[in-house]
Enzyme design. Structure first.
Site, short mmCIF file in Angstrom:
data_model
loop_
_atom_site.label_atom_id
_atom_site.label_comp_id
_atom_site.label_asym_id
_atom_site.label_seq_id
_atom_site.Cartn_x
_atom_site.Cartn_y
_atom_site.Cartn_z
N ASP A 487 0.68 -1.19 0.16
CA ASP A 487 -0.07 0.13 0.18
C ASP A 487 0.73 1.23 -0.13
O ASP A 487 0.36 2.29 -0.35
CB ASP A 487 -0.69 0.25 1.27
C1 BGC Z 1 0.32 1.39 6.25
C2 BGC Z 1 0.02 0.15 5.34
C3 BGC Z 1 -1.32 0.11 5.22
C4 BGC Z 1 -2.01 1.35 4.91
C5 BGC Z 1 -3.49 1.33 4.46
C6 BGC Z 1 -0.03 2.32 5.70
O1 BGC Z 1 0.03 3.55 6.75
O2 BGC Z 1 1.86 1.56 6.41
O3 BGC Z 1 0.66 -1.04 6.10
O4 BGC Z 1 -1.75 -0.92 4.31
O5 BGC Z 1 -1.47 2.36 5.50
O6 BGC Z 1 -4.18 1.49 5.62
C1 NOJ Z 2 -1.60 -3.69 5.46
C2 NOJ Z 2 -2.66 -3.78 4.68
O1 NOJ Z 2 -3.88 -4.24 5.39
C3 NOJ Z 2 -2.57 -4.75 3.47
O2 NOJ Z 2 -3.72 -4.69 2.53
C4 NOJ Z 2 -1.00 -4.39 2.62
O3 NOJ Z 2 -0.95 -5.45 1.77
C5 NOJ Z 2 -0.01 -4.42 3.69
N1 NOJ Z 2 -0.29 -3.39 4.81
C6 NOJ Z 2 1.30 -3.83 3.19
O4 NOJ Z 2 1.22 -2.59 2.68
#
Ligand code: BGC
Ligand code: NOJ
Length: 815
Positions: A487
């Site tokens: 993400d």
């Molecule tokens: C986090 C991710 C997460 C994303 C969406 C980011 O700040 O590092 O792990 O998936 O937010 O909520």
């Molecule tokens: C947490 C999110 O829930 C997941 O969808 C994502 O793949 C990982 N973070 C990595 O960014």
């Protein structure tokens, strides 16, 4: 340092001191009513949706951060001394303390001033209420005159609004106090048909429902005025902060025990029967009264707890392993499976790292979570798949999230995460392999929940696959969109404004940046879709999927192979990310794991080469970091990934979710020693002995362990609600122990440490029970020489269920 120990026979983790490095929590409820409970009784409860139907209040980013809870106070009426049997909130020194987190229940026991108290918290199956069963015992030589005060703070339902909209909320709160039951009915007068209730099995000496009266001016939870003076104020809340407190007097002879039951519940009335009498403003209590009466009876409480235990016997009984490794055994047999059910129920909504007000269920997350729970609750997995698919867009794309209460896509984060659609294919594949329920592919499912738009589920999967083909970039690789699995790899974002969301800000048209990870995922999903098409007799379609996958594989070799590992992506300038030509972020974990899982490089040694590079550049003793070198500054063309200080989260943290991809890849190339070693590095049970460093619960996986660039290398964060749960479970059960579901049966293909001489698995699969004994007399890591089922040697490695529901004994000889 340890803060407790595993009690495997009881399936409990026993915490032996209240001041764990962080609150160590458990979940109550597994159907519609849920609660978080910490080892000092902190936490909150909600009905279905942590944001929209919050029963009790939680204060965000509090110190300690589990504050607000299911609190009890004991008071010695002879001396006026009082304390909390769960340590918080008074933090009085306890002579004994023990918290047992078990499967769906938590028992907190303590002794103070020779008064023992034990509270068992749980949610009965099929009910929308929680029980606190308190036993108080007098261990003194003389009689004890005690008071018990309960305390919960009601949330005014919408947790977000509750914590922000004070100008309104301080004037809306309402309660009723009838027959010793506290009814919380804020907004019931208008558009809500639901209320909460807080009941007690004993005759009350008093009560309070107005928080600030209970506490008294300028006081807090550690010295409420009512408790200090030993007498409730009998306050009835109107506006301000509705609260629930019962006061019970308990006189105990030496050695005597008294049991007191508290019930906190949620109840809905039919819209046209809200009031009784109908023209009044009084809650109609006819439907809730029998429920309250039932659970204020200790016999029913005991039976409900027993039923809960038996339910978990069934769920966990689906897969039980006995291997030489205690940590793997207890995670697979107990805690990892349990954690998978938590992710099924809660996705990423409510933990102490997820506020419960932010996110709905993730499209990508929920599909991956399926991998970890489908074997336990196949019928609910089916329902989940159909719910998720119904939120899919007709383009084949997906809302990134949906709300569990409405089951509708939520547009907060929108769509355009170009990996999303493929996870639906993999989720459905996992379901089919577990159940053989091919009929699901014919289920009519709408797009965007739009009535009339229904198409068979299979058509949804085709559109998922085509979605990528319609969105290829300059190299012929899939366009990344807002982000792929990572993400934080926001290649079209280019944000220079503080506070902008990295996930939804898009300053580029998205026609250049590509993802090698999605390319690998596409190949993997394409192979699954081909298998499904074949089963449906659609051979042309199967060939098309395979041909497209093969084409993509070529593109990956052409533009996605860097010489020693797979490239990660191309940015908006068409420059590679995760390549030796980069200054920082030269090698990423995700594309290595995903491409090898898709089978790329298995024939020509590139898979092994990529895995060797992972070993060399990314592996640490605490797990495998996401990339190296970490980003030392903000790169506008990369987005959020470079917003984290080095070593945290996606910026070179050990993002545990993707470690299993490498572990699976290692098993695919036959390296059982390394696969198991990697597994153990992130296994929380194996890390229990470094609890002071790890800090999170030793019984569940964490999303992240700080990487080697961080000052706190080895420190875990974001426990419980993470894709790590499903992936580690899936990896251990299906790829290390190698009892793997496939479309036509159960494949036996272990990949284990060479020094193991064998292990046993009991697996319930499609109604049959397989007792599998694996022997490894030659000390190999992989390879099956023969399989004997019920005394008869079978050809190949696939156990085909016969449909008779029998028990089979299976002997497997590796070599
Ligand atoms: C986090 C991710 C997460 C994303 C969406 C980011 O700040 O590092 O792990 O998936 O937010 O909520
Ligand atoms: C947490 C999110 O829930 C997941 O969808 C994502 O793949 C990982 N973070 C990595 O960014």
């Amino acid at each position: 340092m340890r803060y407790g120990y595993f009690d495997d026979p009881h399936r409990e983790y026993v915490i032996t001191q209240p001041n764990t490095p962080l609150p160590w929590i458990n979940y109550l409820g597994c159907e519609a009513y849920f609660g978080i409970i910490s080892n000092t009784a902190g936490g909150y409860s909600f009905y279905r949706d942590a944001r929209l139907r919050r029963l009790t209040r939680y204060r965000y980013n509090n110190a300690p951060f589990d504050f607000g809870g299911r609190y009890l106070y004991l008071r010695d009426n002879d001396t006026g001394q009082f304390w909390s049997p769960s340590w918080q909130p008074t933090r009085t020194r306890l002579d004994q303390y023990e918290c047992r987190h078990g499967m769906g229940y938590t028992i907190i026991g303590s002794a103070c001033r020779k008064i023992e108290a034990q509270t068992c918290y749980f949610v009965p199956l099929g009910e929308t209420l929680e029980i606190w069963k308190l036993s108080v015992t007098n261990r003194r030589h003389k009689a004890a005159r005690l008071s018990v005060f309960s305390s919960i703070e009601f949330c005014l339902w919408d947790a977000q609004d509750d914590s922000t909209n004070f100008q309104r909320n301080f004037s809306t709160g309402q309660v009723e106090m009838v027959d010793g039951v506290i009814y919380h009915k804020t907004e019931y007068r208008e558009r809500r048909d639901h209320f909460a209730y807080f009941a007690c099995s004993e005759k009350l000496a008093g009560f309070d429902t107005q928080r600030d009266t209970f506490l008294g001016a300028c006081r807090s939870w550690d010295n409420p005025a009512a408790v200090e003076r030993g007498k409730s104020f009998n306050s009835v809340a109107c506006g301000w902060a509705p609260h629930g407190s019962h006061h019970v007097k308990v006189n105990l002879k030496p050695g005597e025990t008294r049991e007191i039951i508290f019930l906190l519940g949620y109840h809905e009335n039919p819209a046209d029967q809200k009031f009784d009498p109908p023209d009044s403003q009084t809650i109609n209590k006819r439907t809730v009264k029998p429920v309250i009466a039932k659970y204020l009876d200790g016999r029913n409480v005991a039976a409900a707890l027993q039923a809960l235990r038996e339910n978990w016997d069934g769920l966990l009984g689906v897969y039980q392993v006995q291997s030489p490794d205690v940590h793997a055994n207890r995670m697979v047999n107990i805690w990892n499976a349990y954690q998978c059910m938590a992710t099924f129920n809660l996705s990423r909504s409510a933990s102490f790292y997820e506020s419960g007000i932010g996110r709905g269920l993730g499209f990508r997350d929920s599909n991956q979570d399926l991998l970890g729970f489908v074997q336990m609750v196949p019928a609910r997995a089916r329902e989940r798949i159909l719910d998720i698919a119904a939120t899919q867009l007709s383009t084949g794309g997906a809302f990134h999230q949906y709300q569990p209460l409405t089951k509708r896509g939520n547009n907060d984060i929108g769509s355009g995460f170009n990996d999303d659609p493929h996870w639906l294919v993999l989720g459905v594949a996992a379901y089919l392999k577990e159940t053989g329920d091919w009929g699901i592919l014919d289920e009519p499912v709408p797009f965007e929940n739009e009535p009339g738009s229904e198409k068979p589920l299979y058509e949804h999967l085709r559109r998922s696959f085509n979605y990528t083909l319609e969105r290829l970039g300059p190299h012929g690789l899939p366009l990344i969109g807002r982000a792929d699995w990572n993400d934080c790899l926001n290649l079209n974002c280019f944000s220079d404004t503080p506070g902008q969301s990295f996930q939804t800000t898009t300053n580029k048209d998205g026609k250049v940046a590509e993802s090698v990870f999605i390319a690998g995922l596409f190949v993997l999903a394409g192979k699954e879709l081909a298998a499904m098409a074949k089963n449906r007799g659609q051979h042309k379609e199967a060939e098309r999927c395979l041909a497209e996958a093969a084409k993509m594989e070529k593109v990956i070799y052409q533009h996605g192979w860097d010489g020693e590992w797979f490239v990660r992506a191309y940015d908006d300038f068409g420059k590679p990310i995760g390549s030796k030509v980069c200054q920082e972020g030269k090698i990423f974990i995700e594309s290595q794991g995903m491409c090898v899982m898709a089978g790329i490089g298995l024939k020509d040694g590139n898979a092994k080469r990529a895995l060797q590079s992972v070993h060399q550049h990314l592996a640490t003793k605490h797990g495998i970091v996401l990339q190296q070198p970490a980003f030392s500054r903000y790169y506008i063309e990369m987005g959020e990934i470079s917003s984290y200080p080095p070593g945290y989260k996606e910026n070179a943290g050990i993002f545990c979710h993707n470690n299993p991809w490498i572990i699976i890849a290692e098993t695919m190339v036959g390296n059982g020693d390394r696969a198991f070693d990697y597994y153990t590095r992130i296994n929380p049970s194996a890390r229990e002995k470094i609890g002071h460093l790890h800090r999170c619960e030793p019984y569940v996986f964490a999303q992240m362990i700080a990487g080697k660039d961080a000052p706190t290398h080895g420190e875990a964060k974001n426990s419980w609600l993470t894709g790590t749960a499903a992936w580690t479970y899936f990896t251990a059960t299906q790829w290390i122990f190698g009892i793997r579901t496939d479309y036509d049966g159960l494949l036996i293909d272990p990949c284990i440490p060479a020094k193991w001489r064998g292990f046993k698995v009991q697996r319930v699969f499609r109604g049959e029970t397989y007792d599998i004994a694996v022997r490894n007399p030659r000390g190999v890591m992989k390879g099956v020489r023969r399989i004997v089922v019920d005394g008869v040697e079978i050809p190949g490695q696939l156990l085909r269920p016969t449909g008779g529901g029998q028990k089979h004994s299976v002997l497997v000889e590796m070599g």
